[in-house]
Scaffold this active site. Structure first.
Site, mmCIF file in Angstrom:
data_model
loop_
_atom_site.group_PDB
_atom_site.id
_atom_site.type_symbol
_atom_site.label_atom_id
_atom_site.label_comp_id
_atom_site.label_asym_id
_atom_site.label_seq_id
_atom_site.Cartn_x
_atom_site.Cartn_y
_atom_site.Cartn_z
ATOM 1 N N ASP A 79 0.836 -1.199 0.000
ATOM 2 C CA ASP A 79 0.000 0.000 0.000
ATOM 3 C C ASP A 79 0.870 1.249 0.000
ATOM 4 O O ASP A 79 2.038 1.220 0.392
ATOM 5 C CB ASP A 79 -0.942 0.023 1.198
ATOM 6 C CG ASP A 79 -0.220 0.162 2.536
ATOM 7 O OD1 ASP A 79 0.776 -0.567 2.750
ATOM 8 O OD2 ASP A 79 -0.640 0.986 3.374
ATOM 9 N N GLU A 172 0.076 -1.178 5.621
ATOM 10 C CA GLU A 172 1.119 -0.780 6.566
ATOM 11 C C GLU A 172 1.050 0.700 6.884
ATOM 12 O O GLU A 172 1.304 1.119 8.012
ATOM 13 C CB GLU A 172 2.505 -1.128 5.993
ATOM 14 C CG GLU A 172 3.672 -0.934 6.963
ATOM 15 C CD GLU A 172 4.279 0.467 6.938
ATOM 16 O OE1 GLU A 172 5.122 0.771 7.806
ATOM 17 O OE2 GLU A 172 3.914 1.269 6.042
#
Length: 407
Positions: A79, A172
């Protein structure tokens, strides 16, 4: 496929996560890239490639030698930060960077006067943005380095290695990357996140972290008749914020210094909510900071009445150092690998957290190694191709050294 092409392919996918979502992953577009990545690993010949329903990808490069070799792992997140758009990224390559200003697009310049770290990469090939999005080197550079290292080991059977596990995860950037990571399935004795910054960075100390929500009850009365009756929560919110040390904020601290960070205030006369994060590398001082926050609450209630101010404080993660210290061979291997690859180690504490911190407390010692990106989370982000290649070489060397770990 070389590491540059691999990374540039990854930047075509918008994988921005969202703090406003309760789903896992937090945005469905992350799964689009996860499916692509899963297929790529299969096409590259890795074994045991699987992706669970939450978008966590696991795979294995099988050992090419016998013996009691520890199974180790490498992890990166796919991400990108909610802080800046990750859609329609237009990367370009500045070949043999000469230290001058870089024109990203009309009117947008990345200058070493503002970003002196550019000068550390004179003579290298830099991948930059067009100044309208982030680049996504955090952490797609880490993914590219890990995959490229596995392909290199696959093609160079003369390099001995044990079973190598790799994993890629969502979310994350919103602090959720390790929450659904299956440590037991991963099956490693230790691992490394490839999620650090510039060349040579090695991190196994991070903040202890907590969030704090301060709730203030006010009393709303017509201002013309408010004397002795109104309790203006706006004013109490400002008063509470002033109780905390003004020199212990992010903008006034560095290195190992901890802080209180006021993220935001939602406020009117009737009520207010202050959102804080609390950070400190030292566990005892971290606990003192939480007690300080509660002491401020008590002080306000003594002045304005019990129950006027309440606090919700929740621990988020802890300093991985206490889990790494008993197993310093995990660090020694990296230092040895960097030395063999001509990389000068820069051991430093993280003024933040990584998935590795949470994983370390889930039983998987997991320090953080550089991925090469600089100026994360914004349009001036860049990564040196040579830095990515060095990171890939360090991964290969760690695998090789681990093969001789029990010799």
């Amino acid at each position: 496929m070389d590491i540059t092409e691999r990374f540039l392919n990854y930047t075509k996918f918008d994988t921005q996560s969202s703090e406003e979502s309760d789903s896992v992953p937090s945005t469905p577009k992350q799964l689009v890239f996860a499916e692509y990545l899963k297929k790529e690993l299969e096409d590259e010949g890795l074994s045991n490639v699987e992706m669970d329903e939450k978008g966590y990808i696991y795979a294995t490069l099988k050992a090419n030698t016998k013996g009691d070799i520890p199974t180790i792992g490498f992890i990166s997140h796919y991400d990108t930060s909610p802080d800046c758009s990750g859609a329609d990224i237009k990367p370009s390559i500045v070949r043999n960077y000469d230290g001058s200003d870089i024109l990203l697009s009309e009117g947008i310049v990345s200058s070493p006067k503002k970003f002196p770290e550019l000068l550390k990469h004179v003579g290298e090939d830099l991948i930059v943005t067009d100044g309208h999005t982030l680049l996504g080197a955090d952490d797609k550079a880490g993914i590219a380095e890990i995959v490229q290292a596995m392909c290199y080991l696959r093609d160079h059977q003369e390099i001995p290695h044990g079973n190598i596990r790799i994993a890629f995860n969502p979310d994350e950037e919103i602090g959720m990357g390790a929450h659904h990571f299956d440590v037991e399935k991963f099956g490693c004795e230790w691992a490394y996140t490839m999620d650090g910054g510039d060349v040579g960075e090695l991190e196994f100390e991070n903040f202890n972290a907590a969030s704090a929500k301060i709730h203030i009850k006010g009393v709303s009365v017509h201002p013309g008749y408010a004397k002795g009756k109104m309790v203006n929560a706006n004013n109490l919110a400002a008063e509470f914020a002033r109780l905390l040390p003004e020199d212990e904020t992010p903008e006034a601290t560095e290195g190992y210094q901890g802080f209180y960070h006021l993220l935001g205030i939602q406020s009117n006369v009737e009520g207010a909510k202050l959102s804080y994060i609390i950070r400190d590398h030292d566990r005892e001082q971290f606990e003192d900071r939480k007690r300080m926050m509660l002491s401020c609450v008590e002080q306000m209630n003594e002045k304005y009445g019990e129950g006027t101010v309440t606090a919700e404080i929740k621990d988020q993660y802890y300093n991985m150092k206490e889990k790494i210290d008993p197993q310093m061979h995990v660090i020694d291997l990296v230092l040895h690998a960097m030395q063999d690859c001509g990389v000068a180690p820069k051991v430093k504490p993280i003024r933040g957290g990584t998935d590795g911190a949470q994983l370390s407390f889930k039983g998987l010692p997991c320090p953080n190694i550089f991925a090469g990106g600089v100026n994360f989370h914004g349009p001036y982000e860049f990564v040196s191709i040579q830095s990515m290649e060095k990171a890939m070489q360090v991964v290969v060397k760690i695998c090789e050294l681990t093969a001789g770990f029990n010799d």
